[in-house]
Design a protein around this motif. Structure first.
Motif, PDB file in Angstrom:
ATOM      1  N   VAL A  94     -47.289  16.930  80.822  1.00 18.55           N
ATOM      2  CA  VAL A  94     -47.798  17.926  79.882  1.00 18.55           C
ATOM      3  C   VAL A  94     -49.251  17.591  79.555  1.00 18.55           C
ATOM      4  N   LEU A  95     -50.065  18.627  79.405  1.00 27.62           N
ATOM      5  CA  LEU A  95     -51.446  18.434  78.986  1.00 27.62           C
ATOM      6  C   LEU A  95     -51.796  19.463  77.931  1.00 27.62           C
ATOM      7  N   ASP A  96     -52.742  19.092  77.080  1.00 25.95           N
ATOM      8  CA  ASP A  96     -53.255  20.045  76.098  1.00 25.95           C
ATOM      9  C   ASP A  96     -54.271  20.933  76.795  1.00 25.95           C
ATOM     10  N   SER A  97     -54.308  22.188  76.381  1.00 24.13           N
ATOM     11  CA  SER A  97     -55.227  23.134  77.014  1.00 24.13           C
ATOM     12  C   SER A  97     -55.623  24.196  75.990  1.00 24.13           C
ATOM     13  N   PRO A  98     -56.590  25.040  76.322  1.00 22.12           N
ATOM     14  CA  PRO A  98     -56.953  26.128  75.419  1.00 22.12           C
ATOM     15  C   PRO A  98     -55.823  27.138  75.190  1.00 22.12           C
ATOM     16  N   ILE A  99     -54.788  27.094  76.012  1.00 25.06           N
ATOM     17  CA  ILE A  99     -53.643  27.997  75.842  1.00 25.06           C
ATOM     18  C   ILE A  99     -52.430  27.252  75.290  1.00 25.06           C
TER      19      ILE A  99
END
Length: 159
Positions: free
Chosen positions: A5-10
């Motif tokens: 999992v990664l953090d993203s603008p969405i």
């Protein structure tokens, strides 16, 4: 399949890999996801996704494998990859490109079943008249992705 999992603008975005390719992507955190990739394909996928979300990558090179889907759905997914970064096309145009001019709704179903959203860019397909319709991740995410790509494409064209 191993999920990262990664953090993203969405929001949180999970990417699933096996030893050879990206096999899945999911809006949100998959329960078994780790914060760091556990294999080389996962590291490449996460690096490319981070670069994409930062506006530094316009074409994914990580290998993708769709193990499910009908032949028509896989044809739609292959057609999605051909849509240039920062551009859109319609469900009807994809159907016509596949030689099935009456299959716009079936293209929409295939988009909804896309196992690797973002990397296989179903967000670049819009309704007739450029109407924003349908997106498995929700229309706000679709708008964010399209705005990201449009701003990067404009910046690159003007520099």
């Amino acid at each position: 399949m191993r999920w990262t999992v990664l953090d993203s603008p969405i929001g949180e975005f999970s990417v699933g890999t096996d030893a050879d390719a990206v096999c899945g992507a999911h809006f949100g955190r998959v329960a078994s996801a780790t914060d760091e990739p556990v294999d080389e394909v996962g590291r490449l996928a996460v690096a490319e996704l981070r670069a994409y979300f930062a506006g530094d990558l316009t074409e994914f090179t990580v290998p993708v494998s769709a193990q499910r889907g009908s032949e028509f759905e896989r044809a739609v997914w292959r057609e999605m990859i051909r849509i240039p970064y920062g551009e859109t096309t319609t469900y009807g145009e994809v159907a016509r490109a596949l030689g099935e001019p009456g299959a716009a709704r079936a293209v929409g179903v295939a988009c909804n079943r896309n196992p690797v959203p973002v990397i296989v860019p179903c967000h670049r397909i819009v309704g007739a008249g450029a109407k924003l319709v349908g997106f498995g991740g929700g229309l706000p995410r679709k708008v964010t992705l399209l705005e990201l790509e449009a701003s990067v494409a404009l910046r690159r064209a003007w520099s």
